[in-house]
Design a protein around this motif. Sequence first.
Motif, PDB file in Angstrom:
ATOM      1  N   VAL A 215       0.843  -1.205   0.000  1.00  0.00           N
ATOM      2  CA  VAL A 215       0.000   0.000   0.000  1.00  0.00           C
ATOM      3  C   VAL A 215       0.876   1.252   0.000  1.00  0.00           C
ATOM      4  CG1 VAL A 215      -1.707   1.312   1.327  1.00  0.00           C
ATOM      5  CG2 VAL A 215      -1.961  -1.160   1.057  1.00  0.00           C
ATOM      6  N   ALA A 216       1.935   1.225   0.782  1.00  0.00           N
ATOM      7  CA  ALA A 216       2.853   2.364   0.807  1.00  0.00           C
ATOM      8  C   ALA A 216       3.425   2.594  -0.586  1.00  0.00           C
ATOM      9  CB  ALA A 216       3.965   2.118   1.823  1.00  0.00           C
ATOM     10  N   GLU A 217       3.807   1.515  -1.245  1.00  0.00           N
ATOM     11  CA  GLU A 217       4.371   1.626  -2.596  1.00  0.00           C
ATOM     12  C   GLU A 217       3.342   2.159  -3.586  1.00  0.00           C
ATOM     13  OE1 GLU A 217       6.002  -1.512  -5.825  1.00  0.00           O
ATOM     14  OE2 GLU A 217       6.873  -1.682  -3.808  1.00  0.00           O
ATOM     15  N   LYS A 218       2.108   1.692  -3.488  1.00  0.00           N
ATOM     16  CA  LYS A 218       1.061   2.098  -4.435  1.00  0.00           C
ATOM     17  C   LYS A 218       0.587   3.528  -4.208  1.00  0.00           C
ATOM     18  CE  LYS A 218      -0.900  -2.475  -5.346  1.00  0.00           C
ATOM     19  NZ  LYS A 218      -0.635  -2.512  -6.762  1.00  0.00           N
ATOM     20  N   THR A 219       0.656   4.012  -2.967  1.00  0.00           N
ATOM     21  CA  THR A 219       0.089   5.322  -2.653  1.00  0.00           C
ATOM     22  C   THR A 219       1.133   6.425  -2.511  1.00  0.00           C
ATOM     23  OG1 THR A 219       0.169   4.920  -0.269  1.00  0.00           O
ATOM     24  CG2 THR A 219      -1.873   4.283  -1.435  1.00  0.00           C
ATOM     25  N   GLY A 220       2.380   6.052  -2.317  1.00  0.00           N
ATOM     26  CA  GLY A 220       3.417   7.053  -2.104  1.00  0.00           C
ATOM     27  C   GLY A 220       3.509   7.537  -0.671  1.00  0.00           C
ATOM     28  N   LEU A 221       2.701   6.979   0.211  1.00  0.00           N
ATOM     29  CA  LEU A 221       2.784   7.323   1.631  1.00  0.00           C
ATOM     30  C   LEU A 221       3.751   6.379   2.320  1.00  0.00           C
ATOM     31  CD1 LEU A 221      -0.965   7.908   2.579  1.00  0.00           C
ATOM     32  CD2 LEU A 221       0.788   9.629   2.235  1.00  0.00           C
ATOM     33  N   SER A 222       4.335   6.849   3.384  1.00  0.00           N
ATOM     34  CA  SER A 222       5.222   5.978   4.149  1.00  0.00           C
ATOM     35  C   SER A 222       4.397   5.002   4.989  1.00  0.00           C
ATOM     36  CB  SER A 222       6.126   6.804   5.064  1.00  0.00           C
ATOM     37  OG  SER A 222       5.364   7.392   6.099  1.00  0.00           O
ATOM     38  N   ILE A 223       5.019   3.906   5.355  1.00  0.00           N
ATOM     39  CA  ILE A 223       4.370   2.942   6.250  1.00  0.00           C
ATOM     40  C   ILE A 223       4.002   3.642   7.555  1.00  0.00           C
ATOM     41  CG2 ILE A 223       4.780   0.858   7.631  1.00  0.00           C
ATOM     42  CD1 ILE A 223       6.409  -0.226   5.223  1.00  0.00           C
ATOM     43  N   HIS A 224       4.895   4.476   8.038  1.00  0.00           N
ATOM     44  CA  HIS A 224       4.639   5.222   9.277  1.00  0.00           C
ATOM     45  C   HIS A 224       3.365   6.066   9.162  1.00  0.00           C
ATOM     46  CE1 HIS A 224       5.423   7.600  12.876  1.00  0.00           C
ATOM     47  NE2 HIS A 224       5.191   8.675  12.141  1.00  0.00           N
ATOM     48  N   THR A 225       3.204   6.764   8.046  1.00  0.00           N
ATOM     49  CA  THR A 225       2.017   7.610   7.852  1.00  0.00           C
ATOM     50  C   THR A 225       0.754   6.765   7.799  1.00  0.00           C
ATOM     51  OG1 THR A 225       3.303   9.306   6.706  1.00  0.00           O
ATOM     52  CG2 THR A 225       0.927   9.302   6.315  1.00  0.00           C
ATOM     53  N   ILE A 226       0.813   5.647   7.112  1.00  0.00           N
ATOM     54  CA  ILE A 226      -0.362   4.770   7.034  1.00  0.00           C
ATOM     55  C   ILE A 226      -0.738   4.270   8.427  1.00  0.00           C
ATOM     56  CG2 ILE A 226      -1.226   2.576   6.128  1.00  0.00           C
ATOM     57  CD1 ILE A 226       0.625   3.139   3.640  1.00  0.00           C
ATOM     58  N   ARG A 227       0.246   3.879   9.212  1.00  0.00           N
ATOM     59  CA  ARG A 227      -0.031   3.438  10.595  1.00  0.00           C
ATOM     60  C   ARG A 227      -0.608   4.586  11.420  1.00  0.00           C
ATOM     61  NH1 ARG A 227       5.580   0.236  10.993  1.00  0.00           N
ATOM     62  NH2 ARG A 227       4.836  -1.793  10.262  1.00  0.00           N
TER      63      ARG A 227
ATOM     64  N   ILE B 176      -7.109   1.360  -0.590  1.00  0.00           N
ATOM     65  CA  ILE B 176      -6.127   2.119  -1.373  1.00  0.00           C
ATOM     66  C   ILE B 176      -6.781   3.342  -1.995  1.00  0.00           C
ATOM     67  CG2 ILE B 176      -4.622   2.029  -3.406  1.00  0.00           C
ATOM     68  CD1 ILE B 176      -4.059  -0.927  -2.617  1.00  0.00           C
ATOM     69  N   GLN B 177      -7.995   3.187  -2.495  1.00  0.00           N
ATOM     70  CA  GLN B 177      -8.719   4.333  -3.060  1.00  0.00           C
ATOM     71  C   GLN B 177      -8.969   5.389  -1.986  1.00  0.00           C
ATOM     72  OE1 GLN B 177      -7.859   3.374  -6.172  1.00  0.00           O
ATOM     73  NE2 GLN B 177      -9.598   4.667  -6.649  1.00  0.00           N
ATOM     74  N   TRP B 178      -9.340   4.947  -0.804  1.00  0.00           N
ATOM     75  CA  TRP B 178      -9.569   5.865   0.317  1.00  0.00           C
ATOM     76  C   TRP B 178      -8.279   6.601   0.661  1.00  0.00           C
ATOM     77  CZ3 TRP B 178     -13.300   8.284   2.772  1.00  0.00           C
ATOM     78  CH2 TRP B 178     -13.089   8.790   4.048  1.00  0.00           C
ATOM     79  N   ILE B 179      -7.170   5.884   0.687  1.00  0.00           N
ATOM     80  CA  ILE B 179      -5.870   6.492   0.994  1.00  0.00           C
ATOM     81  C   ILE B 179      -5.495   7.519  -0.077  1.00  0.00           C
ATOM     82  CG2 ILE B 179      -3.392   6.040   1.209  1.00  0.00           C
ATOM     83  CD1 ILE B 179      -4.194   3.355   2.572  1.00  0.00           C
TER      84      ILE B 179
END
Length: 146
Positions: free
Chosen positions: A10-22, A48-51
């Motif tokens: 998800v981090a790779e697909k969205t460009g967000l860091s794992i930390h940000t997603i958590r 992923i769409q929501w992110i």
Amino acid sequence: MSEQFTIGQVAEKTGLSIHTIRYYEKERILPFVKRNEGGTRIFEYEDIQWIHLLHCLRNTGMPIAQLKEYADLTLQGDPTGEKRLEILKKQKAQIEDQVNILKTHIDLLNRQMAWYPRLQKDNVLFDEAMKTWLKEGKVPPEQGGR
């Protein structure tokens, strides 16, 4: 069953860091994430769409508190649709204001850049031209009646 993704994917697909997603999950901005029996986060396409939407809103200046409000309203369902629409309209208006300001900045930069080649062609010193522009707000007149 729909396709499932790890937090790294998800981090790779969205460009967000794992930390940000958590962080988004902890703050309940990402309220739909499921976990498997081992406690590992399991993301689906809808997550992923929501992110992507959250990322868009955040990148356009929406504060975390308002992201939380939007997520909370979404969890409340259809009765909050009008309120969510108003939040999006307000954000869009702010973006449009930012775009207009940026267009003004681009115009100024284009005008500045346009006179550099002319100055070179007319053998006008850059510092002299800049002083004139700063003092009088205009580009020095072209040399030789051009």
